[in-house]
Design an enzyme around this catalytic site. Structure first.
Site, PDB file in Angstrom:
ATOM      1  N   GLY A  41       0.797  -1.223   0.000  1.00  0.00           N
ATOM      2  CA  GLY A  41       0.000   0.000   0.000  1.00  0.00           C
ATOM      3  C   GLY A  41       0.826   1.268   0.000  1.00  0.00           C
ATOM      4  O   GLY A  41       2.033   1.262  -0.261  1.00  0.00           O
ATOM      5  N   GLY A 180       0.398  22.859   5.152  1.00  0.00           N
ATOM      6  CA  GLY A 180       0.017  21.886   6.159  1.00  0.00           C
ATOM      7  C   GLY A 180       1.175  21.553   7.077  1.00  0.00           C
ATOM      8  O   GLY A 180       2.224  21.111   6.621  1.00  0.00           O
ATOM      9  N   HIS A 446      21.376   2.746  32.602  1.00  0.00           N
ATOM     10  CA  HIS A 446      22.233   3.935  32.540  1.00  0.00           C
ATOM     11  C   HIS A 446      23.519   3.580  31.798  1.00  0.00           C
ATOM     12  O   HIS A 446      24.091   2.509  32.014  1.00  0.00           O
ATOM     13  CB  HIS A 446      22.569   4.407  33.955  1.00  0.00           C
ATOM     14  CG  HIS A 446      23.550   5.545  33.980  1.00  0.00           C
ATOM     15  ND1 HIS A 446      23.179   6.846  33.761  1.00  0.00           N
ATOM     16  CD2 HIS A 446      24.904   5.554  34.183  1.00  0.00           C
ATOM     17  CE1 HIS A 446      24.249   7.618  33.830  1.00  0.00           C
ATOM     18  NE2 HIS A 446      25.309   6.851  34.088  1.00  0.00           N
TER      19      HIS A 446
END
Length: 467
Positions: A41, A180, A446
């Site tokens: 698509g 836009g 971390h």
């Protein structure tokens, strides 16, 4: 000629359609998929994927330009636009082939052609070989959407572009005007600005990325202006005209609203919304209802016509590939007799791959307050995050919105380097109905940028450790 009876026929091979076909096959349904263009698509071929490939090229370009800051000496980088486009198309083609493989793997029959409802439980499919008929107990329409046309600004491949033309440019515009300031517009603005184009953005709303949290929108707008973009928010095009100058067209736009200006540009990119692909589907004569170019469905994708369903962009907002895929699974599982949970759109993350990136899930602070909630809000800037400092990626922040009474995580909003890869943490938290207590107790590794997500939660309860 009527072909074999199918349990399910899916119309459209995008992220909604092909996922629906795969899930149906997994559940033992005899399934066919009809696609008139390319498997994958718009998202895979002309949207999500090739756009990100181009944006990656822009990221590399920025990093090389900034290499000296990291102690790496390089010559001034040169832009090879054709190579960027070729890489983008290659990436799309590779993934399109992958969808074809998945169809074969799952024994889904794929038919090329234009499908149209042809009576209860039937579809006609038209292609170069003629017209054939498919019979199915269930039909899912996953036909997607297309760019909304603007009066007088029809894409011509030369001086007026839609997202399609913007993905395969033959040149970098001297002055690109983007109409836009949603995700599509801002992403293309970031790409072409990185390549050296002068970029102006016109937006009717009073801020860029108007569906995002207001603080995020304001921050992005400020950063884009500092980068050199011209943002005309709260403005609209009053009139437009063009004339030929040498080998190119020159557009003149008259603005009204907050900015009463006149802009001259050689290329205009229209990115002002989309409309659903509901035409030529044979909906007339059925009970299927269409509102504002989108098919109306229930929570499981069913339309008012028995045996006909709709998912993805054609079924309405939010127009996101991952929303379409989840709707596909829900719809198919309901068809198969399972009991899937319906989709909660407040748990669907949204990502904008601009520079800086934006990612969010759930309610904005304003939406939460407007809904009558008493809230606790926490923010933490990447400017004081160790990993971000080491990366030279200190722009942006993480923001969380909690219900003050229950501790429910109502929304999370992030802007900065690779936040689109981090928002899934908050998305999982929303799905699991996590409160501040569990998020505070979670150990974040971390050094990572994700530590800012933890600190934002702590900040909402006045417990931040590093600020």
């Amino acid at each position: 000629m009527t072909q074999a009876q199918y349990d399910l026929v899916v119309v459209g091979g995008g992220p909604g359609g092909y996922v629906a076909a795969i899930r149906a096959a997994q559940l033992g349904l005899k399934t066919a998929l009809v696609e008139k263009a390319q498997l994958g698509g718009i998202c895979l071929n002309w949207g999500c994927i090739p756009t990100k490939a181009l944006l990656r090229s822009a990221d590399v370009l920025r990093l090389v330009r900034d290499a000296g800051r990291f102690g790496v000496l390089t010559a001034a980088p040169q832009i090879d636009l054709a190579a960027m486009v070729e890489r983008s198309r290659t990436v799309a083609a590779q993934l399109q082939g992958g969808v074809g493989y998945l169809m074969k793997k799952n024994k889904v029959t794929v038919l090329n052609g234009h499908a149209r409802l042809a009576g209860r439980g039937k579809l006609s499919v038209t292609n170069a070989d003629g017209v054939s008929t498919l019979a199915a107990r269930h039909i899912i329409l996953a036909t997607g959407a297309r760019a909304r046309p603007l009066p007088g600004l029809t894409p011509d491949g030369d001086s007026v572009w839609s997202y399609r033309e913007a993905l395969v440019p033959k040149r970098v515009p001297q002055h690109l005007v983007v109409i836009g300031a949603g995700a599509i517009g801002i992403e293309f603005a970031s790409f072409y600005h990185a390549l050296g184009a002068k970029v102006s953005v016109i937006e009717m709303a009073d801020r860029v990325l108007p569906v995002e949290d207001e603080e995020v929108s304001q921050y992005v707008g400020d950063v884009l202006r500092k980068q050199g973009m011209h943002l005309y928010t709260g403005s609209r095009i009053l009139s437009s005209s063009k004339r030929r100058v040498g080998q190119t067209q020159e557009w003149t736009l008259q603005l009204d609203g907050k900015h009463k200006d006149s802009l001259t540009a050689d290329v205009i990119l229209t990115a002002a919304g989309i409309i659903g692909n509901v035409e030529e589907l044979g909906l007339e004569g059925t009970a299927v209802k269409v509102e504002r170019s989108h098919i109306v469905t229930d929570a499981y994708g069913a339309t008012a016509e028995p045996g006909v369903y709709a998912i993805g962009d054609v079924a309405g907002a939010p127009w996101l590939a991952h929303k379409a895929s989840h709707e596909a699974v829900i719809c198919v599982e309901k068809i198969a007799g399972l009991a899937p949970h319906t989709l909660d759109i407040t748990k669907i993350p949204a990502c904008t791959y601009s520079h800086p990136q934006v990612a969010s899930v759930g309610l904005t602070e304003a939406q939460a307050r407007a809904g009558g909630r008493q809230v606790r809000v926490g923010k933490f800037p990447f400017a004081v995050n160790g990993k971000a400092i080491a990366l030279g990626a200190t722009a942006g922040f993480a923001k969380v919105v909690f219900d003050a009474a229950s501790g429910e995580l109502l929304g999370a909003h992030m802007v900065g380097e690779e936040v689109t890869e981090m928002i899934q943490g908050y998305t999982v938290a929303r799905e699991l109905e996590t409160t501040e207590a569990e998020l505070m107790a979670t150990i974040f590794p971390h050094p990572t940028q994700s530590e800012a997500m933890h600190e934002a939660v702590l900040a909402a309860y006045e417990r931040s450790l590093h600020m």
